[in-house]
Design a protein around this motif. Structure first.
Motif, mmCIF file in Angstrom:
data_model
loop_
_atom_site.group_PDB
_atom_site.id
_atom_site.type_symbol
_atom_site.label_atom_id
_atom_site.label_comp_id
_atom_site.label_asym_id
_atom_site.label_seq_id
_atom_site.Cartn_x
_atom_site.Cartn_y
_atom_site.Cartn_z
ATOM 1 N N ASP A 175 0.836 -1.208 0.000
ATOM 2 C CA ASP A 175 0.000 0.000 0.000
ATOM 3 C C ASP A 175 0.869 1.255 0.000
ATOM 4 O O ASP A 175 0.511 2.267 -0.618
ATOM 5 C CB ASP A 175 -0.917 0.014 1.222
ATOM 6 N N ASN A 176 2.006 1.194 0.678
ATOM 7 C CA ASN A 176 2.898 2.353 0.718
ATOM 8 C C ASN A 176 3.443 2.667 -0.671
ATOM 9 O O ASN A 176 3.516 3.844 -1.081
ATOM 10 C CB ASN A 176 4.048 2.077 1.695
ATOM 11 N N ASP A 177 3.817 1.620 -1.428
ATOM 12 C CA ASP A 177 4.308 1.827 -2.798
ATOM 13 C C ASP A 177 3.209 2.386 -3.699
ATOM 14 O O ASP A 177 3.468 3.223 -4.573
ATOM 15 C CB ASP A 177 4.828 0.503 -3.376
ATOM 16 N N ILE A 178 1.989 1.927 -3.490
ATOM 17 C CA ILE A 178 0.864 2.431 -4.296
ATOM 18 C C ILE A 178 0.644 3.911 -4.032
ATOM 19 O O ILE A 178 0.488 4.713 -4.968
ATOM 20 C CB ILE A 178 -0.411 1.622 -3.991
ATOM 21 N N GLU A 179 0.646 4.299 -2.759
ATOM 22 C CA GLU A 179 0.429 5.717 -2.421
ATOM 23 C C GLU A 179 1.582 6.586 -2.914
ATOM 24 O O GLU A 179 1.366 7.713 -3.368
ATOM 25 C CB GLU A 179 0.252 5.860 -0.905
ATOM 26 N N ASN A 180 2.825 6.080 -2.825
ATOM 27 C CA ASN A 180 3.969 6.852 -3.328
ATOM 28 C C ASN A 180 3.890 7.043 -4.840
ATOM 29 O O ASN A 180 4.234 8.117 -5.364
ATOM 30 C CB ASN A 180 5.279 6.148 -2.958
ATOM 31 N N ALA A 183 1.480 9.817 -5.385
ATOM 32 C CA ALA A 183 1.969 11.127 -4.945
ATOM 33 C C ALA A 183 3.063 11.665 -5.856
ATOM 34 O O ALA A 183 3.166 12.886 -6.054
ATOM 35 C CB ALA A 183 2.471 11.033 -3.506
ATOM 36 N N ASP A 184 3.884 10.785 -6.418
ATOM 37 C CA ASP A 184 5.046 11.222 -7.194
ATOM 38 C C ASP A 184 4.742 11.435 -8.672
ATOM 39 O O ASP A 184 5.621 11.892 -9.416
ATOM 40 C CB ASP A 184 6.180 10.189 -7.066
ATOM 41 N N ASN A 185 3.531 11.106 -9.110
ATOM 42 C CA ASN A 185 3.226 11.198 -10.543
ATOM 43 C C ASN A 185 1.883 11.873 -10.761
ATOM 44 O O ASN A 185 0.944 11.695 -9.984
ATOM 45 C CB ASN A 185 3.182 9.791 -11.175
ATOM 46 N N THR A 186 1.814 12.636 -11.844
ATOM 47 C CA THR A 186 0.549 13.225 -12.255
ATOM 48 C C THR A 186 -0.017 12.416 -13.419
ATOM 49 O O THR A 186 0.732 11.925 -14.261
ATOM 50 C CB THR A 186 0.742 14.682 -12.712
ATOM 51 N N GLY A 187 -1.316 12.263 -13.439
ATOM 52 C CA GLY A 187 -1.947 11.478 -14.491
ATOM 53 C C GLY A 187 -2.088 10.028 -14.073
ATOM 54 O O GLY A 187 -1.152 9.413 -13.547
ATOM 55 N N VAL A 188 -3.271 9.481 -14.277
ATOM 56 C CA VAL A 188 -3.560 8.111 -13.837
ATOM 57 C C VAL A 188 -2.673 7.098 -14.551
ATOM 58 O O VAL A 188 -2.165 6.152 -13.936
ATOM 59 C CB VAL A 188 -5.051 7.790 -14.084
ATOM 60 N N GLU A 189 -2.434 7.288 -15.845
ATOM 61 C CA GLU A 189 -1.625 6.323 -16.594
ATOM 62 C C GLU A 189 -0.189 6.291 -16.087
ATOM 63 O O GLU A 189 0.419 5.217 -15.946
ATOM 64 C CB GLU A 189 -1.658 6.668 -18.077
ATOM 65 N N ASN A 190 0.388 7.460 -15.780
ATOM 66 C CA ASN A 190 1.753 7.496 -15.233
ATOM 67 C C ASN A 190 1.810 6.821 -13.875
ATOM 68 O O ASN A 190 2.787 6.126 -13.548
ATOM 69 C CB ASN A 190 2.227 8.948 -15.117
ATOM 70 N N GLN A 191 0.779 7.011 -13.061
ATOM 71 C CA GLN A 191 0.764 6.390 -11.742
ATOM 72 C C GLN A 191 0.729 4.867 -11.859
ATOM 73 O O GLN A 191 1.467 4.164 -11.154
ATOM 74 C CB GLN A 191 -0.442 6.891 -10.952
ATOM 75 N N ARG A 192 -0.104 4.358 -12.769
ATOM 76 C CA ARG A 192 -0.201 2.902 -12.927
ATOM 77 C C ARG A 192 1.090 2.319 -13.507
ATOM 78 O O ARG A 192 1.541 1.242 -13.090
ATOM 79 C CB ARG A 192 -1.380 2.562 -13.837
ATOM 80 N N TYR A 193 1.679 3.035 -14.459
ATOM 81 C CA TYR A 193 2.937 2.557 -15.050
ATOM 82 C C TYR A 193 4.022 2.467 -13.971
ATOM 83 O O TYR A 193 4.809 1.518 -13.934
ATOM 84 C CB TYR A 193 3.370 3.499 -16.171
#
Length: 345
Positions: free
Chosen positions: A280-285, A288-298
């Motif tokens: 869960d910590n990696d998911i939240e980071n 927090a560190d990326n903008t845009g849903v696709e960048n977050q999932r990547y």
């Protein structure tokens, strides 16, 4: 006698208090009626009389002021009218001058003019408002747009700002009325579909209803068995093609990431990476560190790769266990079509 400027009724003789009071009330009534004023049904003597020293006088009617006080008990002095458009008196009065009419401010418009019995009525100009319980020293600008996830329920007016609310608030009644009807329609369509796909070859038309129910249960069992069957147990596993260069390998991995980002349903993506071992910590980071849903999932998939949790066959198997077998098939087909991966023989 009464005239347009003032009136001073003759004082009645002593011993006729009831007649005197009746005459005074009639005078006030007819003057008030002429100016649109109605005397309350329950009358307070303090509203009708006022004290001039030790002498109790009748008040002048609305639209007038006391020019001279009475000298005899319970009589009316001399009343003079207010100046139209400049002064007024709204109620029975014992004042020796009328009240000054209000003048609307620059940010207001005149709703109704001042008369001798009513003050000027002002209201805020279009596009501004002032709450009725406010002193209204200045008109406030109307809200022009609603906050995110809210819609306009009522427009701004001179006393109330724009009213916004969540869209669901406006359709609760419609939904409450339509849901039962839609439910019945859905059940009828489901029954027709079950009959068409599972029962249409049956020749015994007299037992349609019990057979439809029986076949429906069987169809549900077959569907459940199909979705619970592991995807990879039916199909060969995938592997990188032989003699692949490091650049081609990176391209294949990045391509696989993009396929999972694009095709895994948004509502199940976090569950997907969590079950593959991402904390869960990696998911939240990653969020927090990326903008845009696709960048977050990547970034989440890249973190799994860094944690040595990348195996395309395991990922496809996980999708199948989550009852996303169709998504796993689509990803497999695209990976093979692009030449990044090959089926094992």
């Amino acid at each position: 006698m009464l005239n347009s400027l003032d009136y001073s009724p003759m004082a009645p003789q002593r011993g006729h208090n009831k007649s005197k009071f009746l005459v005074m009330m009639l005078a006030i009534f007819f003057l008030g009626l002429a100016h649109g004023y109605r005397i309350p049904k329950s009358i307070d003597h303090d509203e009708i009389y006022y004290m001039n020293g030790n002498v109790r006088c009748l008040r002048c009617p609305p639209g007038y002021y006391v020019r001279s006080h009475c000298t005899s008990e319970d009589t009316l002095g001399t009343c003079a009218p207010c100046h139209p458009g400049y002064t007024y008196s709204e109620h029975l009065t014992g004042l020796t001058e009328c009240l000054h009419c209000a003048v609307c401010r620059a940010d207001q418009i005149e709703e109704s003019p001042c008369t001798i019995t009513k003050n000027t009525v002002c209201q805020c100009k279009e596009g501004t408002y002032c709450p009725p319980d406010d002193s209204c020293e200045i008109c406030l600008k109307c809200t022009t747009s609603c906050p995110p996830n809210e819609v306009k329920q009522a427009p701004c007016n001179s006393t109330t700002d724009t009213q916004c609310a969540p869209p669901e608030a406006g359709i609760n009644l419609v939904a409450a009325l339509l849901l039962p009807v839609l439910g019945i329609i859905f059940l009828l369509l489901a029954a027709v579909c079950v009959w068409f796909f599972c029962f249409r070859k049956s020749s015994d038309r007299s037992k349609w209803i019990p057979k439809i129910l029986t076949v429906s249960l069987k169809c549900d069992e077959a569907s459940s068995e199909d979705t619970e069957t592991p995807f990879l147990s039916k199909r060969p596993t995938l592997h990188l093609k032989e003699n692949i260069t490091p650049n081609e390998k990176n391209e294949a991995i990045n391509g696989a990431f993009n396929m999972f980002v694009d095709l895994v349903p948004a509502k199940k993506f976090e569950r997907f990476v969590r079950e593959l071992g991402l904390s869960d910590n990696d998911i939240e980071n990653s969020k927090a560190d990326n903008t845009g849903v696709e960048n977050q999932r990547y970034t989440m998939l890249s973190q799994l790769h860094q944690n040595k949790n990348f195996d395309v066959n395991i990922w496809l198997s996980k999708l199948d266990s989550m009852k996303l077998g169709k998504v796993a098939q689509d990803i497999t087909a695209k990976l093979i079509e692009n030449g990044w991966l090959k089926r094992s023989t």
